[in-house]
Design a protein around this motif. Structure first.
Motif, PDB file in Angstrom:
ATOM      1  N   CYS A 150      -1.879  -0.206  36.330  1.00  0.00           N
ATOM      2  CA  CYS A 150      -2.133   0.916  35.439  1.00  0.00           C
ATOM      3  C   CYS A 150      -2.152   0.522  34.014  1.00  0.00           C
ATOM      4  O   CYS A 150      -1.326   0.201  33.301  1.00  0.00           O
ATOM      5  CB  CYS A 150      -0.964   2.032  35.639  1.00  0.00           C
ATOM      6  N   PRO A 151      -3.221   0.740  33.125  1.00  0.00           N
ATOM      7  CA  PRO A 151      -3.839   0.548  31.923  1.00  0.00           C
ATOM      8  C   PRO A 151      -3.247   1.423  30.872  1.00  0.00           C
ATOM      9  O   PRO A 151      -2.904   1.078  29.619  1.00  0.00           O
ATOM     10  CB  PRO A 151      -5.034   0.823  31.962  1.00  0.00           C
TER      11      PRO A 151
ATOM     12  N   CYS B 143      -0.916   9.966  32.811  1.00  0.00           N
ATOM     13  CA  CYS B 143      -2.120   9.381  33.917  1.00  0.00           C
ATOM     14  C   CYS B 143      -3.350   9.857  33.544  1.00  0.00           C
ATOM     15  O   CYS B 143      -3.502  11.244  33.198  1.00  0.00           O
ATOM     16  CB  CYS B 143      -1.800   9.876  35.239  1.00  0.00           C
ATOM     17  N   SER B 144      -4.257   9.062  33.394  1.00  0.00           N
ATOM     18  CA  SER B 144      -5.742   9.475  32.948  1.00  0.00           C
ATOM     19  C   SER B 144      -6.865   9.648  34.222  1.00  0.00           C
ATOM     20  O   SER B 144      -7.927   9.697  34.148  1.00  0.00           O
ATOM     21  CB  SER B 144      -6.363   8.795  31.946  1.00  0.00           C
ATOM     22  N   LYS B 145      -6.026   9.457  35.439  1.00  0.00           N
ATOM     23  CA  LYS B 145      -6.982   9.682  36.689  1.00  0.00           C
ATOM     24  C   LYS B 145      -7.891   8.615  36.774  1.00  0.00           C
ATOM     25  O   LYS B 145      -9.088   8.997  36.886  1.00  0.00           O
ATOM     26  CB  LYS B 145      -7.404  11.040  36.838  1.00  0.00           C
ATOM     27  N   CYS B 146      -7.869   7.526  36.031  1.00  0.00           N
ATOM     28  CA  CYS B 146      -8.757   6.650  36.080  1.00  0.00           C
ATOM     29  C   CYS B 146      -9.117   6.039  37.410  1.00  0.00           C
ATOM     30  O   CYS B 146     -10.269   5.566  37.802  1.00  0.00           O
ATOM     31  CB  CYS B 146      -8.676   5.372  35.143  1.00  0.00           C
ATOM     32  N   GLY B 147      -8.232   5.811  38.304  1.00  0.00           N
ATOM     33  CA  GLY B 147      -8.559   5.479  39.821  1.00  0.00           C
ATOM     34  C   GLY B 147      -8.133   4.172  40.030  1.00  0.00           C
ATOM     35  O   GLY B 147      -8.313   3.644  41.136  1.00  0.00           O
ATOM     36  N   LYS B 148      -7.456   3.451  38.808  1.00  0.00           N
ATOM     37  CA  LYS B 148      -7.230   1.911  39.135  1.00  0.00           C
ATOM     38  C   LYS B 148      -6.348   1.627  40.241  1.00  0.00           C
ATOM     39  O   LYS B 148      -6.493   0.796  40.925  1.00  0.00           O
ATOM     40  CB  LYS B 148      -6.974   1.216  37.573  1.00  0.00           C
ATOM     41  N   CYS B 149      -5.387   2.441  40.026  1.00  0.00           N
ATOM     42  CA  CYS B 149      -3.959   2.175  40.853  1.00  0.00           C
ATOM     43  C   CYS B 149      -4.665   2.713  42.439  1.00  0.00           C
ATOM     44  O   CYS B 149      -4.182   1.953  43.323  1.00  0.00           O
ATOM     45  CB  CYS B 149      -2.816   3.147  40.413  1.00  0.00           C
TER      46      CYS B 149
ATOM     47  N   ALA C 227       1.439   4.866  33.121  1.00  0.00           N
ATOM     48  CA  ALA C 227       1.728   6.192  33.625  1.00  0.00           C
ATOM     49  C   ALA C 227       2.707   5.908  34.913  1.00  0.00           C
ATOM     50  O   ALA C 227       2.977   7.024  35.417  1.00  0.00           O
ATOM     51  CB  ALA C 227       0.193   6.917  34.027  1.00  0.00           C
TER      52      ALA C 227
HETATM   53  S1  SF4 Z   1      -4.942   6.828  37.974  1.00  0.00           S
HETATM   54 FE1  SF4 Z   1      -3.386   5.387  38.245  1.00  0.00          FE
HETATM   55  S2  SF4 Z   1      -4.172   3.541  36.866  1.00  0.00           S
HETATM   56 FE2  SF4 Z   1      -4.974   5.338  36.212  1.00  0.00          FE
HETATM   57  S3  SF4 Z   1      -3.832   6.057  34.646  1.00  0.00           S
HETATM   58 FE3  SF4 Z   1      -3.187   7.265  36.385  1.00  0.00          FE
HETATM   59  S4  SF4 Z   1      -1.571   6.277  37.377  1.00  0.00           S
HETATM   60 FE4  SF4 Z   1      -2.545   4.884  35.938  1.00  0.00          FE
END
Ligand code: SF4
Ligand code: SF4
Lengths: 383, 148
Positions: free
Chosen positions: A301-302, A320-326, A305
């Motif tokens: 998670c960048p 959380c920015s809902k980037c989807g990395k996790c 979050a």
């Molecule tokens: S989507 Fe996942 S990786 Fe991205 S900011 Fe939210 S919790 Fe972190």
């Protein structure tokens, strides 16, 4: 059925992915061409076609591969680069320099950006006016349209704005991807509260001085947009501050930590977007039944979050920015895009499809103008 | 209750979808409406304030703005008055200014545009210094610091 998805469960067949891309294809076509593509000028037609194909191929691949973050980041980073390119190009053409003069301030010709919004609120409430030397309506980056764009985006996406809408976020997102492994692994989580301190500080100082203090003294993105002409000790000090902050928080630390340090530790608008995360219907959820507590998601998670305690409790924080990395990192598909009110572990595909459509549509239409513009300028330079 | 929450969540998500779809085609009209909100005007500290007097000479107009002392809640002790010369501005500007409209001159100002040199001759003790003197797209602008 939806509940039992594996990590590759978000993948779709070629035909189904095409079908899901069709609405995006039609809407972006309408937005980019106004329904009537103009091929009279080759450079602008080519730039438009390339941009159109780029966004639709990326969106198609999100469905076809089931992956989100890397494909999102491609457009997000291109957006940041093209916006800076467009702005700098525009400044060089009109003023022969990246700096603006006192006359530009006096004539209220400074392009407005969303980072000013936190500082506008108190003065607007008390003085019924905007403390920024820009144009209210009309012209490039006017105040009214930027406020409308940000308001709707933050309402709909919450902090998702920081991974799908902000034309600065792509800078530290990009630099955070340069190394495969972080050189600095341990960073105190306490720093993630820093943007709230910055928000309070700049809101108060801006209200008292009626000067947008963050823009004036701090904003690191002046390094890649525009800045005040260096004509005095004060303006030189400001230049040293923004260049150092850009180098430190946008370039060096993201490279070393693989985290988006500017967005996590400094940006006051990010703090406001964090609050609006409470309003948006879209969220990230943890399916506790599927989670094996490997904590890969926490590691990637960048924006700080996620925490191991949070994962155990099935909670994702408001950062959380809902980037989807996790989501992409989870091999069990235990962490997933969700909709508030819908229990975690259910309707995973539906929630992802709906969120992707909304967020990607916003990003593609918002970014299209500057990407087309930059490509066109580059093509004109080459040919 | 669970069902109500699910329906509410999904409904809100679809409303957001519609909001995003109408946002861009409607942006111009939404922005025009937003621009009409009472706080959507540039603070006088930036805009320079309203024009209070206009002096017209051959081909050149001098706008003398209302003095600006605006603070967050109350007026500040320090402020400025902005002067804008527009049109066919002479290379050397010499003007006597009565910014408070009491029919007595408050300061004289001399601008040599070629040399970018500006000299202020205060008459009224409330007139302090030059804050800005700069060429503009419309001619020349000067801000003179005042105290209350
Ligand atoms: S989507 Fe996942 S990786 Fe991205 S900011 Fe939210 S919790 Fe972190
Ligand atoms: S934290 Fe600030 S700079 Fe970063 S993406 Fe969000 S609004 Fe943009």
């Amino acid at each position: 059925m939806d509940n039992a998805l594996t990590s590759s469960g978000m993948k779709k067949s070629f035909g189904r992915s095409l079908l899901y891309t069709l609405p995006m294809f039609l809407i972006t076509f309408m937005f980019m061409t106004g329904g009537r593509p103009d091929f009279s000028r080759p450079a602008s037609a080519l730039a438009m076609v390339v941009t159109f194909l780029l966004v639709n191929i990326l969106y198609f691949l999100m469905h076809y591969t089931g992956k989100t973050d890397k494909l999102r980041a491609i457009l997000f980073i291109i957006f940041a680069l093209s916006l800076s390119f467009t702005l700098i190009n525009n400044m060089l053409e009109t003023r022969n320099s990246m700096s603006f003069s006192q006359a530009d301030i006096l004539e209220c010709k400074i392009p407005f950006c969303h980072l000013v919004i936190p500082m506008m609120i108190l003065p607007a409430a008390f003085t019924n006016s905007i403390i920024f030397p820009g144009s209210i309506i009309g012209g490039f980056a006017n105040i009214a349209s930027m406020v409308v764009l940000w308001l709707v985006a933050t309402l709909v996406l919450g902090r998702g704005f920081c991974s799908w809408g902000c034309f600065y976020g792509g800078w530290d997102d990009g630099f955070s991807r340069i190394r495969k492994k972080p050189a600095i692994k341990k960073i105190s989580e306490i720093w993630k509260w820093m943007p709230f301190a910055v928000l309070i500080m700049v809101s108060l100082t801006a209200a008292l001085s009626l000067i947008p203090t963050y823009c004036d003294w701090i904003c690191p993105f002046k390094a890649v947009t525009e800045f005040e002409q260096v004509t005095s000790v004060e303006s030189a000090t400001k230049a040293v501050i923004f260049v150092s902050l850009f180098a430190g928080l946008v370039v060096v630390l993201p490279v070393l930590t693989r985290k988006r340090t500017q967005c996590s530790f400094l940006c006051p608008l990010g703090a406001i977007n964090t609050v609006s995360n409470k309003v948006t219907p879209f969220t990230i959820k943890i399916d506790k039944k599927a989670c094996t507590e490997c904590f890969k998601c926490v590691e990637v998670c960048p924006l700080f979050a996620l925490s191991t305690e949070g994962i155990k409790e099935g909670k994702v924080s408001v950062f959380c920015s809902k980037c989807g990395k996790c989501v992409d990192a989870c091999s069990k598909n235990a962490i997933h895009f969700g909709i508030k009110g819908v229990p975690s572990g259910t309707m995973k595909n539906f929630s992802r499809n709906l969120f992707l459509f909304v967020s990607f549509l916003f990003m593609s239409v918002f970014s299209a103008g500057s990407i087309i513009n930059s490509l066109q300028s580059l093509l004109n330079l080459i040919f | 209750m669970k069902k109500v929450k699910i329906i509410a969540g999904i409904t809100w998500a679809f409303i957001c979808l519609i909001l995003i779809i109408i946002l861009f085609p409607g942006l111009n009209s939404f922005s025009a409406s937003a621009a009409k909100l009472p706080f959507m005007k540039i603070n006088p500290n930036y805009s320079g304030g309203e024009v209070a007097q206009q002096l017209i000479a051959t081909g050149c107009t001098l706008d003398i703005r209302k003095p600006v002392f605006d603070g967050l809640i109350k007026k500040r002790n320090k402020g400025f008055v902005q002067l804008d010369w527009r049109g066919n501005v002479p290379d050397k500007i010499v003007d006597t200014i009565d910014y408070d409209l009491d029919n007595k001159p408050d300061f004289c100002i001399f601008v040599d545009r070629d040399q970018s040199k500006t000299v202020l001759y205060p008459i009224n003790s409330k007139v302090r210094d030059i804050i800005i003197s700069t060429p503009t797209s419309y001619g020349w602008a000067v801000r003179v610091e005042l105290i209350k």
